[in-house]
Design a protein around this motif. Structure first.
Motif, mmCIF file in Angstrom:
data_model
loop_
_atom_site.group_PDB
_atom_site.id
_atom_site.type_symbol
_atom_site.label_atom_id
_atom_site.label_comp_id
_atom_site.label_asym_id
_atom_site.label_seq_id
_atom_site.Cartn_x
_atom_site.Cartn_y
_atom_site.Cartn_z
ATOM 1 N N ARG A 12 55.977 10.081 60.803
ATOM 2 C CA ARG A 12 55.621 9.878 62.213
ATOM 3 C C ARG A 12 54.195 9.346 62.196
ATOM 4 N NH1 ARG A 12 57.336 14.358 66.191
ATOM 5 N NH2 ARG A 12 59.260 13.225 65.820
ATOM 6 N N LEU A 13 53.965 8.292 62.938
ATOM 7 C CA LEU A 13 52.692 7.580 62.913
ATOM 8 C C LEU A 13 52.150 7.425 64.321
ATOM 9 C CD1 LEU A 13 50.659 5.698 61.360
ATOM 10 C CD2 LEU A 13 52.297 3.848 61.757
ATOM 11 N N ARG A 14 50.877 7.746 64.488
ATOM 12 C CA ARG A 14 50.207 7.504 65.774
ATOM 13 C C ARG A 14 49.306 6.294 65.599
ATOM 14 N NH1 ARG A 14 45.420 8.442 68.651
ATOM 15 N NH2 ARG A 14 44.454 9.439 66.875
ATOM 16 N N ILE A 15 49.525 5.304 66.456
ATOM 17 C CA ILE A 15 48.680 4.105 66.433
ATOM 18 C C ILE A 15 47.868 4.103 67.722
ATOM 19 C CG2 ILE A 15 48.621 1.587 66.360
ATOM 20 C CD1 ILE A 15 51.167 1.641 64.721
ATOM 21 N N PRO A 16 46.544 4.299 67.596
ATOM 22 C CA PRO A 16 45.694 4.321 68.791
ATOM 23 C C PRO A 16 45.676 2.967 69.495
ATOM 24 C CG PRO A 16 44.495 5.095 66.842
ATOM 25 C CD PRO A 16 45.786 4.523 66.375
ATOM 26 N N ASP A 54 58.336 6.885 64.876
ATOM 27 C CA ASP A 54 59.041 7.542 63.782
ATOM 28 C C ASP A 54 59.570 6.415 62.913
ATOM 29 O OD1 ASP A 54 58.518 9.948 64.978
ATOM 30 O OD2 ASP A 54 60.581 10.373 65.546
ATOM 31 N N LEU A 55 59.092 6.360 61.683
ATOM 32 C CA LEU A 55 59.443 5.270 60.786
ATOM 33 C C LEU A 55 60.204 5.781 59.578
ATOM 34 C CD1 LEU A 55 56.019 3.359 60.660
ATOM 35 C CD2 LEU A 55 57.954 2.936 62.192
ATOM 36 N N ASP A 80 54.190 13.688 57.637
ATOM 37 C CA ASP A 80 55.301 13.611 56.696
ATOM 38 C C ASP A 80 56.462 14.423 57.261
ATOM 39 O OD1 ASP A 80 57.007 14.389 54.451
ATOM 40 O OD2 ASP A 80 55.437 13.532 53.181
ATOM 41 N N GLU A 81 57.685 13.927 57.122
ATOM 42 C CA GLU A 81 58.843 14.638 57.664
ATOM 43 C C GLU A 81 58.976 16.044 57.097
ATOM 44 O OE1 GLU A 81 62.432 13.157 54.707
ATOM 45 O OE2 GLU A 81 62.727 13.220 56.838
ATOM 46 N N SER A 82 58.541 16.258 55.865
ATOM 47 C CA SER A 82 58.679 17.577 55.257
ATOM 48 C C SER A 82 57.757 18.600 55.912
ATOM 49 C CB SER A 82 58.396 17.517 53.761
ATOM 50 O OG SER A 82 57.053 17.140 53.533
#
Length: 87
Positions: A12-16, A54-55, A80-82
């Protein structure tokens, strides 16, 4: 040789909003050789505010690690998904 075995990693990535004009996800493909599937995304109206993605990343371990290092160098938040139970 295990170096060429493809693996998958979900992040999961947050892009400001400051990065909205940067081709962050495109570079994961073009510069790091990853296959990227956008499994989910949340963007504000008119792309105002942060974007959440979510990539699903696919590539060799080395490609994935290089791509994650690139995201860290940009100081983007990556989960990380884990480490995230409720995906």
């Amino acid at each position: 040789m295990t170096d060429n075995i493809l693996t998958n990693k979900r992040i999961r990535l947050r892009i400001p909003k400051d990065y909205h004009q940067e081709p962050v996800i495109s570079r994961l493909v073009s510069e790091y050789g990853l296959t990227v599937n956008i499994a989910a995304a949340i963007l504000g109206a008119n792309a105002v505010g942060d974007g959440w993605f979510d990539l699903d990343l696919q590539g060799t371990d080395a490609q994935i690690q290089s791509g994650l290092k690139y995201l860290q160098e940009l100081e983007l938040e990556v989960w990380d998904e884990s480490k995230v139970a409720d995906w």
